[in-house]
Design a protein around this motif. Sequence first.
Motif, PDB file in Angstrom:
ATOM      1  N   ALA A 149       0.842  -1.210   0.000  1.00  0.00           N
ATOM      2  CA  ALA A 149       0.000   0.000   0.000  1.00  0.00           C
ATOM      3  C   ALA A 149       0.867   1.245   0.000  1.00  0.00           C
ATOM      4  O   ALA A 149       0.508   2.265  -0.597  1.00  0.00           O
ATOM      5  CB  ALA A 149      -0.934  -0.017   1.208  1.00  0.00           C
ATOM      6  N   SER A 150       2.029   1.162   0.633  1.00  0.00           N
ATOM      7  CA  SER A 150       2.909   2.333   0.687  1.00  0.00           C
ATOM      8  C   SER A 150       3.520   2.638  -0.679  1.00  0.00           C
ATOM      9  O   SER A 150       4.076   3.712  -0.889  1.00  0.00           O
ATOM     10  CB  SER A 150       4.015   2.137   1.730  1.00  0.00           C
ATOM     11  OG  SER A 150       4.982   1.235   1.224  1.00  0.00           O
ATOM     12  N   LEU A 151       3.421   1.679  -1.614  1.00  0.00           N
ATOM     13  CA  LEU A 151       3.970   1.900  -2.956  1.00  0.00           C
ATOM     14  C   LEU A 151       2.999   2.660  -3.856  1.00  0.00           C
ATOM     15  O   LEU A 151       3.362   3.103  -4.934  1.00  0.00           O
ATOM     16  CB  LEU A 151       4.287   0.554  -3.636  1.00  0.00           C
ATOM     17  CG  LEU A 151       5.270  -0.354  -2.916  1.00  0.00           C
ATOM     18  CD1 LEU A 151       5.326  -1.714  -3.591  1.00  0.00           C
ATOM     19  CD2 LEU A 151       6.645   0.296  -2.908  1.00  0.00           C
ATOM     20  N   ALA A 152       1.732   2.767  -3.408  1.00  0.00           N
ATOM     21  CA  ALA A 152       0.735   3.447  -4.245  1.00  0.00           C
ATOM     22  C   ALA A 152       1.113   4.911  -4.403  1.00  0.00           C
ATOM     23  O   ALA A 152       1.615   5.545  -3.472  1.00  0.00           O
ATOM     24  CB  ALA A 152      -0.642   3.318  -3.608  1.00  0.00           C
ATOM     25  N   ASP A 153       0.860   5.422  -5.590  1.00  0.00           N
ATOM     26  CA  ASP A 153       1.156   6.825  -5.878  1.00  0.00           C
ATOM     27  C   ASP A 153      -0.007   7.659  -5.330  1.00  0.00           C
ATOM     28  O   ASP A 153      -1.110   7.592  -5.862  1.00  0.00           O
ATOM     29  CB  ASP A 153       1.279   6.985  -7.394  1.00  0.00           C
ATOM     30  CG  ASP A 153       1.541   8.424  -7.793  1.00  0.00           C
ATOM     31  OD1 ASP A 153       1.510   9.294  -6.905  1.00  0.00           O
ATOM     32  OD2 ASP A 153       1.773   8.648  -8.989  1.00  0.00           O
ATOM     33  N   PRO A 154       0.230   8.448  -4.266  1.00  0.00           N
ATOM     34  CA  PRO A 154      -0.887   9.141  -3.627  1.00  0.00           C
ATOM     35  C   PRO A 154      -1.597  10.108  -4.564  1.00  0.00           C
ATOM     36  O   PRO A 154      -2.784  10.362  -4.423  1.00  0.00           O
ATOM     37  CB  PRO A 154      -0.238   9.885  -2.454  1.00  0.00           C
ATOM     38  CG  PRO A 154       1.235   9.884  -2.729  1.00  0.00           C
ATOM     39  CD  PRO A 154       1.521   8.742  -3.653  1.00  0.00           C
TER      40      PRO A 154
END
Length: 283
Positions: A149-154
């Motif tokens: 989830a931390s890899l998602a591009d905000p």
Amino acid sequence: MTPDGAAHPAVTGAAGASPGRQRVVAVVPLRDGSSGKSRLATVLDPAERSRLIATLARHVVRTLLASGSVERVLVVTSDPRFTWRALGSLVEPVPPPMDDAPPTVTGTPAGGDGDSAEGDGPGRLQIVLQPASRPGLNAALDVGREIVASLADPAGQGAGGTAVRSVRLLVAHADLPALTTDDVEALLAEDAPVVVATDRTRSGTNLLALDAEAPFTFRFGVGSLEAHLAEAELRGVRAVVVQRTGTAVDLDTLDDWSELPSDVRARDDLADLHAAMDRARRG
Ligand SMILES: Nc1nc2c(ncn2[C@@H]2O[C@H](COP(=O)(O)OP(=O)(O)OP(=O)(O)O)[C@@H](O)[C@H]2O)c(=O)[nH]1
Ligand SMILES: C=C(OP(=O)(O)O)C(=O)O
């Protein structure tokens, strides 16, 4: 079992996610090199079981790395040393960072066998330590999901400003000897928020695809197919069930060995276990 390629909608409802432009990160749980395959302890000695665990994990991770849609693979384990020994041959090692970054070991796929996709960046394979404070399979997957989830591009923007949806998470057990890249692509092509690849008895879950940030509680364990379908219903999202040979056949028992396609049983990487399994099967 149904023929290869047959996917079976089990639950239908609201429109699902289109996998279209999503990035896909696979998470593979691999407990350690000794406690697994306990249901084969009467057939294989500890060294053979450990070899089997490593062989199966290597097959699954190699298949995922060779699947064009999979951006990277995280292996979550409480035994990184064993896991690195088992999987290291798949990658060119990249030294871990020296600072206080999370405890991951990374590598880029080794060339030479045609398995690695063009343009592989460093770290396509990451070995992630499962903390002792978070034991169990479902907790291991939560550890992996948090990293994914931390890899998602905000900002929802990819390179060149093109819209990129959230990251798709693909959970894949490390003991699927017949898994192929076609199986992986077929699963990812399913147009539903939740995709469950069930086992040959249609009771468990061998692979699961869902959006990394979607609220969803992992319910792996006995009867996990029904549990995952119920979880999807609870969350109000559509789920489909897939059952293909490569996704359905895991290797926990002698019966599973018998159910393996003969070309898989005969494969070189399983050759040294073949005699032990067949001897036990004949009684
Ligand atoms: N990281 C992690 N992986 C796990 C854990 N429990 C199971 N797994 C992995 O989840 C996958 C499915 O597990 P099982 O089918 O129970 O396989 P197993 O543990 O090898 O076999 P049994 O001893 O027969 O249960 C395998 O890849 C396991 O290594 C856990 O607590 N942590
Ligand atoms: C953990 C599971 O698998 P297994 O039956 O292989 O233990 C599961 O199906 O949820």
